[in-house]
Design a protein around this motif. Structure first.
Motif, PDB file in Angstrom:
ATOM      1  N   ASP A   1      -1.106 -11.554   4.511  1.00  0.00           N
ATOM      2  CA  ASP A   1      -0.954  -9.523   4.995  1.00  0.00           C
ATOM      3  C   ASP A   1       0.275  -9.644   4.477  1.00  0.00           C
ATOM      4  OD1 ASP A   1      -3.278 -11.137   5.935  1.00  0.00           O
ATOM      5  OD2 ASP A   1      -2.310 -10.099   7.768  1.00  0.00           O
ATOM      6  N   HIS A   2       1.369 -10.355   4.771  1.00  0.00           N
ATOM      7  CA  HIS A   2       3.127  -9.793   4.536  1.00  0.00           C
ATOM      8  C   HIS A   2       3.444  -9.111   3.012  1.00  0.00           C
ATOM      9  CE1 HIS A   2       7.039 -10.160   4.258  1.00  0.00           C
ATOM     10  NE2 HIS A   2       7.250 -10.755   3.333  1.00  0.00           N
ATOM     11  N   LEU A   3       2.584 -10.172   1.763  1.00  0.00           N
ATOM     12  CA  LEU A   3       2.349 -10.283   0.806  1.00  0.00           C
ATOM     13  C   LEU A   3       2.129  -8.663  -0.093  1.00  0.00           C
ATOM     14  CD1 LEU A   3       3.079 -10.480  -2.834  1.00  0.00           C
ATOM     15  CD2 LEU A   3       0.835 -11.678  -2.882  1.00  0.00           C
ATOM     16  N   LEU A   4       0.849  -8.237   0.892  1.00  0.00           N
ATOM     17  CA  LEU A   4      -0.499  -7.379   0.475  1.00  0.00           C
ATOM     18  C   LEU A   4       0.601  -5.874   1.598  1.00  0.00           C
ATOM     19  CD1 LEU A   4      -3.478  -7.897   1.766  1.00  0.00           C
ATOM     20  CD2 LEU A   4      -2.970  -7.034  -0.482  1.00  0.00           C
TER      21      LEU A   4
ATOM     22  N   GLY B   1      -5.927   5.088  -0.782  1.00  0.00           N
ATOM     23  CA  GLY B   1      -6.872   4.549  -1.305  1.00  0.00           C
ATOM     24  C   GLY B   1      -7.865   3.116  -2.246  1.00  0.00           C
ATOM     25  N   VAL B   2      -5.967   2.350  -1.648  1.00  0.00           N
ATOM     26  CA  VAL B   2      -6.128   1.358  -2.146  1.00  0.00           C
ATOM     27  C   VAL B   2      -7.235  -0.216  -0.961  1.00  0.00           C
ATOM     28  CG1 VAL B   2      -4.377   0.286  -1.672  1.00  0.00           C
ATOM     29  CG2 VAL B   2      -5.085  -0.196  -3.376  1.00  0.00           C
ATOM     30  N   PHE B   3      -7.727  -0.635  -1.636  1.00  0.00           N
ATOM     31  CA  PHE B   3      -7.978  -1.818  -0.947  1.00  0.00           C
ATOM     32  C   PHE B   3      -6.966  -2.738  -0.967  1.00  0.00           C
ATOM     33  CE2 PHE B   3     -11.348   1.251  -0.483  1.00  0.00           C
ATOM     34  CZ  PHE B   3     -11.507   1.142   1.061  1.00  0.00           C
ATOM     35  N   GLY B   4      -6.954  -3.336  -0.334  1.00  0.00           N
ATOM     36  CA  GLY B   4      -6.234  -4.526  -0.205  1.00  0.00           C
ATOM     37  C   GLY B   4      -6.233  -6.240   0.501  1.00  0.00           C
ATOM     38  N   CYS B   5      -7.244  -7.163   0.139  1.00  0.00           N
ATOM     39  CA  CYS B   5      -8.256  -8.099   0.564  1.00  0.00           C
ATOM     40  C   CYS B   5      -7.204  -9.181   0.086  1.00  0.00           C
ATOM     41  CB  CYS B   5      -8.884  -8.110   0.641  1.00  0.00           C
ATOM     42  SG  CYS B   5     -10.346  -6.522   0.658  1.00  0.00           S
ATOM     43  N   THR B   6      -7.514 -10.357   1.455  1.00  0.00           N
ATOM     44  CA  THR B   6      -6.971 -11.770   1.315  1.00  0.00           C
ATOM     45  C   THR B   6      -8.777 -12.667   0.651  1.00  0.00           C
ATOM     46  OG1 THR B   6      -7.977 -12.107   3.680  1.00  0.00           O
ATOM     47  CG2 THR B   6      -5.667 -11.646   2.476  1.00  0.00           C
ATOM     48  N   HIS B   7      -8.262 -13.205   0.565  1.00  0.00           N
ATOM     49  CA  HIS B   7      -9.387 -14.457   0.099  1.00  0.00           C
ATOM     50  C   HIS B   7      -8.930 -16.050   0.139  1.00  0.00           C
ATOM     51  CE1 HIS B   7     -11.391 -11.401  -1.701  1.00  0.00           C
ATOM     52  NE2 HIS B   7      -9.915 -10.338  -1.719  1.00  0.00           N
TER      53      HIS B   7
ATOM     54  N   VAL C   1      -4.742 -13.042  -2.747  1.00  0.00           N
ATOM     55  CA  VAL C   1      -5.078 -11.090  -2.402  1.00  0.00           C
ATOM     56  C   VAL C   1      -5.781 -10.720  -3.688  1.00  0.00           C
ATOM     57  CG1 VAL C   1      -3.163 -11.587  -0.747  1.00  0.00           C
ATOM     58  CG2 VAL C   1      -2.199 -10.606  -3.578  1.00  0.00           C
ATOM     59  N   SER C   2      -6.963  -9.113  -3.398  1.00  0.00           N
ATOM     60  CA  SER C   2      -6.884  -8.743  -4.319  1.00  0.00           C
ATOM     61  C   SER C   2      -7.191  -7.441  -4.040  1.00  0.00           C
ATOM     62  CB  SER C   2      -8.465  -8.761  -4.310  1.00  0.00           C
ATOM     63  OG  SER C   2      -9.208  -8.430  -3.289  1.00  0.00           O
ATOM     64  N   LEU C   3      -6.407  -6.624  -4.808  1.00  0.00           N
ATOM     65  CA  LEU C   3      -6.232  -5.202  -5.247  1.00  0.00           C
ATOM     66  C   LEU C   3      -6.948  -4.735  -5.567  1.00  0.00           C
ATOM     67  CD1 LEU C   3      -2.498  -5.613  -5.466  1.00  0.00           C
ATOM     68  CD2 LEU C   3      -3.160  -4.691  -2.793  1.00  0.00           C
ATOM     69  N   ALA C   4      -8.090  -3.587  -5.359  1.00  0.00           N
ATOM     70  CA  ALA C   4      -8.549  -2.854  -5.270  1.00  0.00           C
ATOM     71  C   ALA C   4      -8.069  -0.938  -5.659  1.00  0.00           C
ATOM     72  CB  ALA C   4     -10.203  -2.740  -4.968  1.00  0.00           C
ATOM     73  N   VAL C   5      -8.438  -0.911  -7.287  1.00  0.00           N
ATOM     74  CA  VAL C   5      -8.193   0.672  -6.969  1.00  0.00           C
ATOM     75  C   VAL C   5      -9.087   1.184  -7.939  1.00  0.00           C
ATOM     76  CG1 VAL C   5      -5.832   0.605  -7.218  1.00  0.00           C
ATOM     77  CG2 VAL C   5      -6.587  -0.148  -8.882  1.00  0.00           C
ATOM     78  N   GLU C   6      -9.029   2.520  -8.039  1.00  0.00           N
ATOM     79  CA  GLU C   6     -10.248   3.902  -8.541  1.00  0.00           C
ATOM     80  C   GLU C   6     -10.193   4.062  -9.817  1.00  0.00           C
ATOM     81  OE1 GLU C   6     -10.826   6.646  -5.545  1.00  0.00           O
ATOM     82  OE2 GLU C   6     -11.260   5.783  -4.071  1.00  0.00           O
ATOM     83  N   GLU C   7      -9.290   3.570  -9.967  1.00  0.00           N
ATOM     84  CA  GLU C   7      -8.907   3.877 -12.065  1.00  0.00           C
ATOM     85  C   GLU C   7      -8.487   2.921 -12.919  1.00  0.00           C
ATOM     86  OE1 GLU C   7      -5.846   7.581 -12.139  1.00  0.00           O
ATOM     87  OE2 GLU C   7      -6.983   8.029 -10.513  1.00  0.00           O
TER      88      GLU C   7
ATOM     89  N   LEU D   1      -5.114  -3.568   3.722  1.00  0.00           N
ATOM     90  CA  LEU D   1      -5.031  -2.416   3.217  1.00  0.00           C
ATOM     91  C   LEU D   1      -6.073  -2.107   2.955  1.00  0.00           C
ATOM     92  CD1 LEU D   1      -2.663  -3.341   0.428  1.00  0.00           C
ATOM     93  CD2 LEU D   1      -2.162  -2.444   2.877  1.00  0.00           C
ATOM     94  N   TYR D   2      -6.614  -1.064   3.527  1.00  0.00           N
ATOM     95  CA  TYR D   2      -7.730   0.011   2.687  1.00  0.00           C
ATOM     96  C   TYR D   2      -7.727   1.997   4.185  1.00  0.00           C
ATOM     97  CZ  TYR D   2      -8.783  -1.213   8.179  1.00  0.00           C
ATOM     98  OH  TYR D   2      -8.523  -2.095   9.422  1.00  0.00           O
TER      99      TYR D   2
END
Length: 171
Positions: free
Chosen positions: A19-22, A34-40, A51-57, A88-89
């Protein structure tokens, strides 16, 4: 909507560090709206939390990848799994205090709220949700779903507590 996803494997061992890294990435790398930051949770011979980071472009993803690699992170394309826990969302910063389920759904990217053991079905839109300023929904079948549990006075609270007691804390 197509999302471009990057996974960062920093060898982290717990969710709090992930969580801290995100949150650090969001602040220091000026992540776009609009970024999504998730833990896995990564299992196997070297269990860890990625962690993953998802962006639209795609161009934004490429620039983000460069900045992460420059900081020494191991970065891969795609998500480690489809069930990330979102930190993050869109709308996460608005989820403070007590809100109704309808408010949570209208101000954030959360698609649905479920109640743990809720045989009665989904909560009504007017059901209060005490956020504890810590709302961590998970991806389930392409939807961002917040699992909640009953609390005092007919309210709900997110299933994940903000500061969990570590296992075996009493010895």
């Amino acid at each position: 909507m197509t999302r471009y996803v990057l996974t960062v494997d920093a060898g982290l061992r717990d969710l709090r560090a992930a969580d801290h890294l995100l949150r650090t990435c969001a602040a220091e790398l000026h992540l776009p709206q609009g970024v999504f930051g998730c833990t896995h949770l990564v299992r196997g011979d070297r269990p860890r939390v990625a962690v993953s980071l998802a962006v639209e472009e795609e161009t934004v993803a490429a620039g983000l990848r460069e900045r992460l690699v420059a900081r020494g992170y191991e970065v891969a394309e795609g998500a480690p799994d489809p069930v990330g826990r979102a930190v993050l969302y869109p709308g996460v910063d608005a989820l403070r205090g007590t809100m109704t389920v309808a408010e949570v759904l209208s101000v954030s990217a959360i698609d649905r709220v479920t109640v743990l053991g809720g045989a009665a079905g989904p909560p009504g839109p007017g059901t209060p949700l005490v956020t504890r300023d810590h709302v961590r929904p998970q991806w389930q079948d392409g939807e961002l779903v917040l699992t909640a549990m009953p609390a005092a006075g007919g309210a709900l609270v997110p299933f994940e507590v903000p500061a969990p007691t570590p296992c075996c804390a009493d010895h």
